[in-house]
Design a protein around this motif. Structure first.
Motif, mmCIF file in Angstrom:
data_model
loop_
_atom_site.group_PDB
_atom_site.id
_atom_site.type_symbol
_atom_site.label_atom_id
_atom_site.label_comp_id
_atom_site.label_asym_id
_atom_site.label_seq_id
_atom_site.Cartn_x
_atom_site.Cartn_y
_atom_site.Cartn_z
ATOM 1 N N PRO A 3 15.636 8.277 -8.840
ATOM 2 C CA PRO A 3 14.681 7.553 -7.992
ATOM 3 C C PRO A 3 14.111 8.418 -6.879
ATOM 4 O O PRO A 3 12.934 8.331 -6.547
ATOM 5 N N ALA A 4 14.953 9.287 -6.280
ATOM 6 C CA ALA A 4 14.476 10.141 -5.190
ATOM 7 C C ALA A 4 13.414 11.107 -5.695
ATOM 8 O O ALA A 4 12.387 11.338 -5.050
ATOM 9 N N THR A 5 13.653 11.671 -6.887
ATOM 10 C CA THR A 5 12.693 12.598 -7.460
ATOM 11 C C THR A 5 11.382 11.896 -7.778
ATOM 12 O O THR A 5 10.299 12.428 -7.547
ATOM 13 N N LEU A 6 11.468 10.685 -8.317
ATOM 14 C CA LEU A 6 10.264 9.919 -8.615
ATOM 15 C C LEU A 6 9.438 9.684 -7.361
ATOM 16 O O LEU A 6 8.215 9.843 -7.380
ATOM 17 N N ARG A 7 10.095 9.312 -6.284
ATOM 18 C CA ARG A 7 9.368 9.044 -5.035
ATOM 19 C C ARG A 7 8.652 10.291 -4.540
ATOM 20 O O ARG A 7 7.559 10.203 -3.973
ATOM 21 N N GLU A 8 9.244 11.443 -4.752
ATOM 22 C CA GLU A 8 8.617 12.695 -4.324
ATOM 23 C C GLU A 8 7.373 13.016 -5.146
ATOM 24 O O GLU A 8 6.526 13.795 -4.720
ATOM 25 N N ARG A 9 7.252 12.403 -6.333
ATOM 26 C CA ARG A 9 6.141 12.700 -7.237
ATOM 27 C C ARG A 9 5.030 11.649 -7.164
ATOM 28 O O ARG A 9 3.977 11.845 -7.775
ATOM 29 N N LEU A 10 5.265 10.564 -6.440
ATOM 30 C CA LEU A 10 4.236 9.533 -6.265
ATOM 31 C C LEU A 10 3.553 9.730 -4.914
ATOM 32 O O LEU A 10 4.206 9.690 -3.872
ATOM 33 N N ILE A 11 2.240 9.926 -4.940
ATOM 34 C CA ILE A 11 1.452 10.091 -3.723
ATOM 35 C C ILE A 11 0.528 8.891 -3.586
ATOM 36 O O ILE A 11 -0.298 8.634 -4.467
ATOM 37 N N VAL A 12 0.681 8.156 -2.513
ATOM 38 C CA VAL A 12 -0.163 6.979 -2.285
ATOM 39 C C VAL A 12 -1.368 7.368 -1.437
ATOM 40 O O VAL A 12 -1.225 7.925 -0.347
ATOM 41 N N GLY A 13 -2.540 7.081 -1.956
ATOM 42 C CA GLY A 13 -3.770 7.401 -1.248
ATOM 43 C C GLY A 13 -4.084 6.384 -0.164
ATOM 44 O O GLY A 13 -4.269 5.201 -0.456
ATOM 45 N N LEU A 14 -4.142 6.844 1.075
ATOM 46 C CA LEU A 14 -4.478 5.962 2.193
ATOM 47 C C LEU A 14 -6.000 5.871 2.316
ATOM 48 O O LEU A 14 -6.602 6.289 3.297
ATOM 49 N N ASP A 15 -6.609 5.318 1.271
ATOM 50 C CA ASP A 15 -8.064 5.189 1.224
ATOM 51 C C ASP A 15 -8.470 3.870 1.870
ATOM 52 O O ASP A 15 -8.902 2.909 1.202
ATOM 53 N N VAL A 16 -8.310 3.838 3.179
ATOM 54 C CA VAL A 16 -8.585 2.641 3.985
ATOM 55 C C VAL A 16 -9.479 3.043 5.159
ATOM 56 O O VAL A 16 -9.527 4.210 5.546
ATOM 57 N N PRO A 17 -10.200 2.083 5.750
ATOM 58 C CA PRO A 17 -11.214 2.435 6.757
ATOM 59 C C PRO A 17 -10.707 2.745 8.148
ATOM 60 O O PRO A 17 -11.396 3.423 8.916
ATOM 61 N N THR A 18 -9.520 2.265 8.522
ATOM 62 C CA THR A 18 -9.077 2.442 9.901
ATOM 63 C C THR A 18 -7.627 2.906 9.965
ATOM 64 O O THR A 18 -6.851 2.736 9.014
ATOM 65 N N LEU A 19 -7.275 3.472 11.118
ATOM 66 C CA LEU A 19 -5.884 3.875 11.337
ATOM 67 C C LEU A 19 -4.946 2.679 11.295
ATOM 68 O O LEU A 19 -3.830 2.773 10.786
ATOM 69 N N LYS A 20 -5.409 1.566 11.838
ATOM 70 C CA LYS A 20 -4.577 0.358 11.825
ATOM 71 C C LYS A 20 -4.236 -0.039 10.399
ATOM 72 O O LYS A 20 -3.096 -0.389 10.089
#
Length: 232
Positions: A3-20
Motif C-alpha cells: 500500500p505504501a508503494t502504491l501511494r507513492e505512485r499515485l499523483i493527484v492533480g490539484l486542478d482547482v481554481p483556488t488555494l482554499k
C-alpha cells in the motif's frame, strides 16, 4: 506492491481554481494520498507557495509547468524550482531545452520530466499543429531524445507507456495522465487508460485529477484508484 508503494505512485492533480479548494482536497485525502500535482491553474492562484508548503510538510509535489523557452531562461527557471523542494518538474521534450534543464538541475534531487505529446491530442491535432508524426511516433522520438539528454523521466499516455519503457529502460520515470476507471468519463482526454492497465504497461506514476477531485467522496475515489492499481 505494498500500500505504501502504491501511494507513492499515485499523483493527484490539484486542478482547482483556488488555494482554499486545494487545501480542502489535501485535507480530504490526508492519510490516503502523499503526492500532488500543481499545474497552471493553481500556480497562478498562489499555488507555487502552496507547493513549497506541501513539500516542507512532507508531501511530494509534481510541478507541472511544461517549461519551454530559450536555453538560459529554462536553466534559470529550473535552478529556482530545484530550490523549492518539489520532487518533479515538467518541460516540453525539445532537445535543447532538456539539455539546459538537466545541466541546471545537476546535483539536486529534482526529477525532470519531458512532456512528449499531450494526452488531449490525437493524430489530427498533431497534423493541425504542423507535425509530420503520428502521436506514437512522436512520443517515441521524444522519449529517446529525453533519455539521451539525461532526463529523469517522461510524461506520456499510458497507451504508449509500454513502448516508451522499451526506449528509456527500467530506471526512468514514466508518468501517465489520462487515467480513468473503467466506465469513467474521458472529459477532454483523448487517450485514456485504466489504472491497472497503466501499471501493466510500465507506468511508474499515475496522474489522476478529475475522477478524484470532482468526486463527492474523494477518499473513496482515491482508494478505488489504488485498489485498481493493486490488481496489476
Amino acid at each position: 506492491m505494498t500500500p505504501a508503494t502504491l501511494r507513492e505512485r499515485l499523483i493527484v492533480g490539484l486542478d482547482v481554481p483556488t488555494l482554499k479548494d486545494a487545501e480542502t482536497v489535501v485535507r480530504d485525502l490526508e492519510g490516503v494520498v502523499t503526492f500532488y500535482k500543481i499545474g497552471y491553474q493553481l500556480a497562478f492562484a498562489g499555488g507555487l507557495d502552496f507547493a513549497r508548503e506541501l513539500a516542507s510538510g512532507g508531501a511530494r509535489v509534481f510541478l507541472d509547468m511544461k517549461l519551454l523557452d530559450i536555453d538560459n531562461t529554462v536553466a534559470k527557471g529550473v535552478e529556482n524550482v530545484a530550490r523549492m523542494g518539489v520532487s518533479m518538474l515538467t518541460l516540453h521534450a525539445y532537445p535543447k531545452a532538456m539539455r539546459s534543464a538537466v545541466e541546471a538541475a545537476r546535483g539536486s534531487e529534482l526529477c525532470l520530466l519531458g512532456v512528449t505529446v499531450l494526452t488531449s491530442m490525437d493524430e489530427q491535432d498533431l497534423i493541425d499543429a504542423g507535425y509530420q508524426y503520428d502521436p506514437r511516433s512522436l512520443v517515441l522520438r521524444r522519449a529517446e531524445q529525453a533519455r539521451q539528454a539525461g532526463m529523469g523521466g517522461i510524461v506520456c499516455s499510458a497507451e504508449e507507456a509500454s513502448a516508451v519503457r522499451t526506449v528509456v529502460g527500467p530506471d526512468l520515470a514514466v508518468v501517465t495522465p489520462g487515467i480513468r476507471l473503467a466506465g469513467g468519463e474521458s472529459g477532454d482526454q483523448k487517450r485514456v487508460t485504466t489504472p491497472a492497465q497503466a501499471i501493466r504497461n510500465g507506468s511508474s506514476h499515475l496522474v489522476v485529477s478529475r475522477p478524484i477531485v470532482a468526486s463527492v467522496d474523494r477518499r473513496a475515489a482515491a482508494q478505488a484508484i489504488l485498489a485498481d492499481m493493486e490488481q496489476a
